[in-house]
Design a protein around this motif. Structure first.
Motif, PDB file in Angstrom:
ATOM      1  N   LEU A   1       0.792  -1.247  -0.063  1.00 38.92           N
ATOM      2  CA  LEU A   1       0.018  -0.219   0.063  1.00 38.92           C
ATOM      3  C   LEU A   1       0.873   1.191  -0.057  1.00 38.92           C
ATOM      4  CD1 LEU A   1      -2.811  -0.869   2.428  1.00 38.92           C
ATOM      5  CD2 LEU A   1      -2.934  -0.899  -0.136  1.00 38.92           C
ATOM      6  N   ARG A   2       1.800   1.103   0.785  1.00 34.41           N
ATOM      7  CA  ARG A   2       2.787   2.497   0.741  1.00 34.41           C
ATOM      8  C   ARG A   2       3.325   2.659  -0.520  1.00 34.41           C
ATOM      9  NH1 ARG A   2       3.985  -0.154   5.737  1.00 34.41           N
ATOM     10  NH2 ARG A   2       3.177   1.327   7.732  1.00 34.41           N
ATOM     11  N   THR A   3       3.862   1.540  -1.246  1.00 32.34           N
ATOM     12  CA  THR A   3       4.311   1.653  -2.649  1.00 32.34           C
ATOM     13  C   THR A   3       3.267   2.168  -3.593  1.00 32.34           C
ATOM     14  OG1 THR A   3       5.963  -0.173  -2.132  1.00 32.34           O
ATOM     15  CG2 THR A   3       5.630   0.532  -4.539  1.00 32.34           C
ATOM     16  N   ARG A   4       2.079   1.788  -3.448  1.00 29.82           N
ATOM     17  CA  ARG A   4       1.301   2.294  -4.479  1.00 29.82           C
ATOM     18  C   ARG A   4       0.764   3.668  -4.155  1.00 29.82           C
ATOM     19  NH1 ARG A   4      -3.179  -3.045  -3.752  1.00 29.82           N
ATOM     20  NH2 ARG A   4      -2.009  -4.314  -4.867  1.00 29.82           N
ATOM     21  N   TRP A   5       0.672   4.091  -2.949  1.00 25.43           N
ATOM     22  CA  TRP A   5       0.731   5.571  -2.754  1.00 25.43           C
ATOM     23  C   TRP A   5       1.718   6.366  -3.310  1.00 25.43           C
ATOM     24  CZ3 TRP A   5      -3.014   8.334   0.392  1.00 25.43           C
ATOM     25  CH2 TRP A   5      -2.587   9.648   0.727  1.00 25.43           C
ATOM     26  N   ASP A   6       2.848   5.904  -2.968  1.00 21.94           N
ATOM     27  CA  ASP A   6       3.927   6.816  -3.509  1.00 21.94           C
ATOM     28  C   ASP A   6       3.907   7.000  -5.151  1.00 21.94           C
ATOM     29  OD1 ASP A   6       4.899   7.227  -1.042  1.00 21.94           O
ATOM     30  OD2 ASP A   6       6.433   5.651  -1.184  1.00 21.94           O
ATOM     31  N   ARG A   7       3.554   5.772  -5.737  1.00 25.26           N
ATOM     32  CA  ARG A   7       3.221   5.890  -7.206  1.00 25.26           C
ATOM     33  C   ARG A   7       2.362   6.831  -7.492  1.00 25.26           C
ATOM     34  NH1 ARG A   7       3.158   6.689 -11.622  1.00 25.26           N
ATOM     35  NH2 ARG A   7       2.751   5.305 -13.505  1.00 25.26           N
ATOM     36  N   LEU A   8       1.168   6.932  -6.766  1.00 18.60           N
ATOM     37  CA  LEU A   8       0.118   7.556  -7.021  1.00 18.60           C
ATOM     38  C   LEU A   8       0.350   9.194  -7.054  1.00 18.60           C
ATOM     39  CD1 LEU A   8      -2.775   7.893  -7.936  1.00 18.60           C
ATOM     40  CD2 LEU A   8      -3.681   7.533  -5.722  1.00 18.60           C
ATOM     41  N   VAL A   9       0.912   9.463  -5.627  1.00 20.73           N
ATOM     42  CA  VAL A   9       1.135  10.929  -5.673  1.00 20.73           C
ATOM     43  C   VAL A   9       2.324  11.460  -6.413  1.00 20.73           C
ATOM     44  CG1 VAL A   9       0.311  10.808  -3.215  1.00 20.73           C
ATOM     45  CG2 VAL A   9       2.711  10.512  -3.582  1.00 20.73           C
ATOM     46  N   ALA A  10       3.057  10.562  -6.991  1.00 17.72           N
ATOM     47  CA  ALA A  10       4.189  10.861  -8.012  1.00 17.72           C
ATOM     48  C   ALA A  10       3.655  11.342  -9.234  1.00 17.72           C
ATOM     49  CB  ALA A  10       5.390   9.987  -8.137  1.00 17.72           C
ATOM     50  N   ALA A  11       2.430  10.917  -9.596  1.00 16.31           N
ATOM     51  CA  ALA A  11       1.983  10.952 -10.788  1.00 16.31           C
ATOM     52  C   ALA A  11       1.374  12.412 -10.847  1.00 16.31           C
ATOM     53  CB  ALA A  11       0.738  10.044 -11.143  1.00 16.31           C
ATOM     54  N   GLU A  12       0.755  13.113 -11.927  1.00 15.62           N
ATOM     55  CA  GLU A  12       0.084  14.080 -11.789  1.00 15.62           C
ATOM     56  C   GLU A  12      -0.913  14.217 -13.146  1.00 15.62           C
ATOM     57  OE1 GLU A  12       3.030  17.294 -12.775  1.00 15.62           O
ATOM     58  OE2 GLU A  12       4.000  17.092 -10.714  1.00 15.62           O
TER      59      GLU A  12
END
Length: 407
Positions: A42-53
């Protein structure tokens, strides 16, 4: 013993809906990537999402009618998460929490209201020790397995077949205050059976005696104290196993020194699960676990085999490039440990399921004027207020964009 149908003696078996009046419909997550068997994913998925724009963030988010990156949403009770619109979110991942995603399957959830279509905040307000949640399974005609399961984790509330059930907290307020029972029920039980009855005694009896029906679980009340004592004792044993030893303080173990072990290592990415009945072994591709009693393999809820569904939730393929596709590179050791514990729990419950089913059938046959007596005592029908959540005003809850909700 003559057979008893699901609707046998309905006049003597009140509905659980009358006896535990406050219930909540299942949660609806809306997007599967916010749930995972391990917190690191979940932490990895979150980081991937907030890195996207922009458009990429919106596509990864998977918008629904209830939630988009532009939705303005309050925080969940008891959770410290952001309330800015998710399109502008750039902060760290909130701490994942354990939730029950189906029978005996605890996984991790991102407790962010901006990500959950229907989170049922009233349940979050009362979660935490010593709260327990009774999850009434969706009715499946002729399906094997218990109609009622209990968990300490916040439950999603859907049956293995996807049917909506009902979630009934044992207490209406945090800290184990105000049992979620029809007013006067515990006093009625104490007078009827000549012994004090608490909320946990009632829950234990219900686990042992409840029977499914198209209208919901029915809970017969015995005529005398002997059956009540036997049922609460059986129910406490079953509850303790379901709760992984939380009541007794002792982790469940199989009798006779039997304990499931990994005989051959689980491969990095197993794709199939099968059962070798001759060797009492669970086979995961080349991996092998034994002894696995047949009762564990055959244990079903709502007609669905629990072990197969547990495995499927951890190995189902995901769409490439989606957040769901982000997961462990190989089968984690903690999944194996959880599987060994699950085998033990299901074996213990499965071994006693014939006893529980027989007891519930006897209780239905022997029930004497339960509903009539409850009505005569003024316990039923429950007042309308008992069907609504209690007012819980112990803390402020942050609304959208950092504003505080006025309760």
């Amino acid at each position: 013993m003559r057979g008893v149908t699901d609707d046998a003696r309905p006049q003597d078996a009140p509905l659980l809906d009358e006896l535990m009046p406050w219930s909540v419909a299942p949660l609806r997550f809306g997007r599967s990537w916010i749930v995972a068997p391990d917190a690191r994913t979940l932490r990895t998925r979150w980081d991937r999402l907030v890195a996207a724009e922009g458009a990429e963030r919106e596509a990864l988010f998977r918008p629904s009618r209830a939630r988009t990156p532009a939705s303005a949403v309050a925080s969940l009770p008891g959770q410290r998460t952001g309330t800015v619109r998710f399109a502008r979110e750039a902060g760290p991942c909130p701490a994942p929490v354990r939730v029950a995603c189906g029978p005996f399957d605890e996984r991790w959830l991102l407790p962010d209201h901006r990500l959950i279509d229907t989170a049922r905040p009233e349940l979050w307000r009362v979660a935490g020790e010593p709260q327990l949640f009774a999850v009434e399974q969706g009715y499946v005609p002729g399906a094997a397995g218990p109609a009622l399961l209990v968990t300490a984790a916040l439950p999603e509330g859907r049956s293995p077949a996807g049917r909506p059930g009902r979630i009934r907290p044992l207490f209406r307020r945090p800290g184990g205050h105000e049992p979620n029972l029809a007013p006067g029920l515990l006093d009625f039980l104490g007078q009827r059976y000549g012994q004090g009855a608490g909320a946990l005694d009632w829950l234990a009896w219900t686990v042992a005696a409840a029977r499914p029906s198209p209208a919901g679980c029915r809970v017969p009340l015995p005529a005398g104290p002997e059956a009540w004592t036997a049922g609460t004792a059986l129910g406490r044993d079953l509850l303790d196993v379901q709760l992984r030893g939380a009541l007794s303080g002792t982790k469940p173990r199989l009798p006779g020194g039997r304990r499931p072990y990994v005989r051959a290592a689980v491969p990095a990415r197993p794709t199939t699960m099968a059962y070798d009945s001759e060797d009492e072994a669970l086979v995961l591709d080349g991996g092998r676990i034994s002894p696995v009693p047949a009762e564990a393999w055959e244990f079903r809820v709502g007609g669905v085999r629990v072990l197969e569904q547990w495995f499927g939730h951890r190995t189902a393929p995901a769409e490439p490039g989606s957040l769901e596709a982000i997961g462990p590179a190989a089968w984690p050791q903690e999944w194996t440990s959880e599987l060994l514990d699950l085998i033990t729990v299901l074996a213990l419950l499965g071994a006693r399921e014939p006893e529980r089913a027989a007891f519930a059938a006897r209780a239905a046959e022997d029930a004497a004027d339960g509903a009539k007596a409850l009505r005569a005592a003024g316990v039923l029908p429950p007042p309308a207020r008992a069907r609504r959540p209690a007012s819980v005003l112990d803390h402020r809850e942050e609304g959208p964009e950092g504003q505080f909700v006025l309760l």
